[in-house]
Design a protein around this motif. Structure first.
Motif, PDB file in Angstrom:
ATOM      1  N   ASN A 113      -3.059 -27.237  -1.299  1.00 13.57           N
ATOM      2  CA  ASN A 113      -1.693 -27.730  -1.277  1.00 13.57           C
ATOM      3  C   ASN A 113      -1.447 -28.763  -2.375  1.00 13.57           C
ATOM      4  O   ASN A 113      -0.311 -28.997  -2.770  1.00 13.57           O
ATOM      5  CB  ASN A 113      -1.377 -28.332   0.096  1.00 13.57           C
ATOM      6  N   ARG A 114      -2.505 -29.409  -2.846  1.00 11.02           N
ATOM      7  CA  ARG A 114      -2.352 -30.355  -3.944  1.00 11.02           C
ATOM      8  C   ARG A 114      -2.130 -29.592  -5.251  1.00 11.02           C
ATOM      9  O   ARG A 114      -2.381 -28.401  -5.345  1.00 11.02           O
ATOM     10  CB  ARG A 114      -3.602 -31.222  -4.076  1.00 11.02           C
ATOM     11  N   GLU A 115      -1.715 -30.314  -6.269  1.00 12.28           N
ATOM     12  CA  GLU A 115      -1.472 -29.675  -7.558  1.00 12.28           C
ATOM     13  C   GLU A 115      -2.760 -29.473  -8.349  1.00 12.28           C
ATOM     14  O   GLU A 115      -2.748 -28.868  -9.405  1.00 12.28           O
ATOM     15  CB  GLU A 115      -0.486 -30.512  -8.379  1.00 12.28           C
ATOM     16  N   TYR A 116      -3.856 -29.977  -7.813  1.00 13.02           N
ATOM     17  CA  TYR A 116      -5.147 -29.797  -8.478  1.00 13.02           C
ATOM     18  C   TYR A 116      -6.259 -29.731  -7.440  1.00 13.02           C
ATOM     19  O   TYR A 116      -6.122 -30.211  -6.316  1.00 13.02           O
ATOM     20  CB  TYR A 116      -5.423 -30.941  -9.468  1.00 13.02           C
TER      21      TYR A 116
ATOM     22  N   SER B 182      -3.702 -31.948 -17.308  1.00 14.28           N
ATOM     23  CA  SER B 182      -3.941 -30.923 -16.286  1.00 14.28           C
ATOM     24  C   SER B 182      -4.259 -29.607 -16.968  1.00 14.28           C
ATOM     25  O   SER B 182      -3.637 -29.247 -17.973  1.00 14.28           O
ATOM     26  CB  SER B 182      -2.703 -30.763 -15.397  1.00 14.28           C
TER      27      SER B 182
ATOM     28  N   LYS C 103      -6.286 -25.455 -16.110  1.00 12.82           N
ATOM     29  CA  LYS C 103      -6.774 -24.505 -15.112  1.00 12.82           C
ATOM     30  C   LYS C 103      -7.995 -23.779 -15.659  1.00 12.82           C
ATOM     31  O   LYS C 103      -7.982 -23.264 -16.773  1.00 12.82           O
ATOM     32  CB  LYS C 103      -5.668 -23.504 -14.762  1.00 12.82           C
TER      33      LYS C 103
ATOM     34  N   GLY D 213      -7.488 -25.707 -10.357  1.00 10.93           N
ATOM     35  CA  GLY D 213      -6.701 -26.719 -11.039  1.00 10.93           C
ATOM     36  C   GLY D 213      -7.506 -27.988 -11.269  1.00 10.93           C
ATOM     37  O   GLY D 213      -8.138 -28.509 -10.350  1.00 10.93           O
TER      38      GLY D 213
ATOM     39  N   LYS E  86      -7.462 -31.970 -12.982  1.00 11.35           N
ATOM     40  CA  LYS E  86      -6.689 -33.077 -13.525  1.00 11.35           C
ATOM     41  C   LYS E  86      -7.670 -34.088 -14.096  1.00 11.35           C
ATOM     42  O   LYS E  86      -8.530 -34.598 -13.379  1.00 11.35           O
ATOM     43  CB  LYS E  86      -5.818 -33.720 -12.450  1.00 11.35           C
TER      44      LYS E  86
END
Length: 235
Positions: A3-6, A50, A52, A57, A59
């Motif tokens: 659910n986090r962006e990374y 950031s 991939k 992901g 950071k």
């Protein structure tokens, strides 16, 4: 991804002599920009990047430190908690490379985490006036267990590849650490279960011995009663 962006967050600290191009490398990697005119870093600066890798992901929090000696009491604090240290030298300046062994490694040993990964970058590889030979640095990096790349902040050669390489190494290291913790917890649970089973087995054995002893006592009591009855009949 979660659910986090990374999925991974890593802290990197860039060190090296003043003028080797630390800030230029950071801006090239983080913002994909380059300028011929850079103001000397005062204290510290940082950027987030950031990216991939293998559908994961990442950071990166990258700190750019001042190379001047008068700022080192400030920048030393930023080594703490760093997952990787990026050491930069100028391929056209032998002194900048020699100072790695003379000074910068001592700084790392004194202030950085003991398990921090090391990335060695030979910057300004686009220039012809090369003083530091690649072969020598490659051997040096292998002995010191460093990831090594020659880079050019100006042309972007090797910059993204170098940071991705160290990021992948950090990912593998983090995954192994997580797996080791899971294995340890599993072993502890198995050990606890085994101990519990052993205790239950001993309890069952004790009960069995107790029942057997009761049967022996009962048989002995009945035998005594029978002998007494026989004696009474004879009388």
């Amino acid at each position: 991804m979660s659910n986090r962006e990374y999925d991974y967050l890593f802290k990197l600290v860039i060190i090296g002599n003043s003028g080797v191009g630390k800030s230029a490398l950071l801006l090239r990697f983080a913002d994909d920009t380059f300028s011929e005119n850079y103001i000397t870093t005062i204290g510290v600066d940082f950027r987030f990047k950031s990216l991939k890798v293998d559908n994961k992901g990442l950071k990166l929090q990258i700190w750019d430190t001042a190379g001047q000696e008068r700022f080192r009491t400030i920048t030393n604090a930023y080594y703490k908690g760093a997952d990787a240290i990026v050491i930069v030298y100028d391929t056209t300046c032998q002194q900048s490379f020699d100072d790695i062994e003379k000074f910068w490694l001592n700084e790392i040993e004194s202030y950085a985490e003991k398990n921090a990964e090391l990335l060695l970058l030979g910057n300004k590889s686009d220039l012809n006036a090369k003083q530091v030979q690649s072969e020598r640095v490659q051997e040096y990096a292998q002995k010191r267990n460093m990831v090594f790349f020659e880079t050019s902040a100006k042309t972007a050669d090797g910059v993204e590849e170098a940071f991705k390489k160290i990021a992948i190494k950090l990912m593998a290291k983090r995954d192994q650490l997580v797996q080791d913790k899971k294995n340890k917890r599993k072993q502890q649970r198995q050990s606890s279960t085994s101990s519990q089973r052993t205790e239950e087995s001993l309890t069952t054995s004790d009960r069995k011995q107790e029942d057997e002893q009761k049967n022996v006592n009962l048989w002995s009591a009945k035998s005594t009663e029978k002998e007494q009855e026989t004696q009474q009949c004879q009388c």
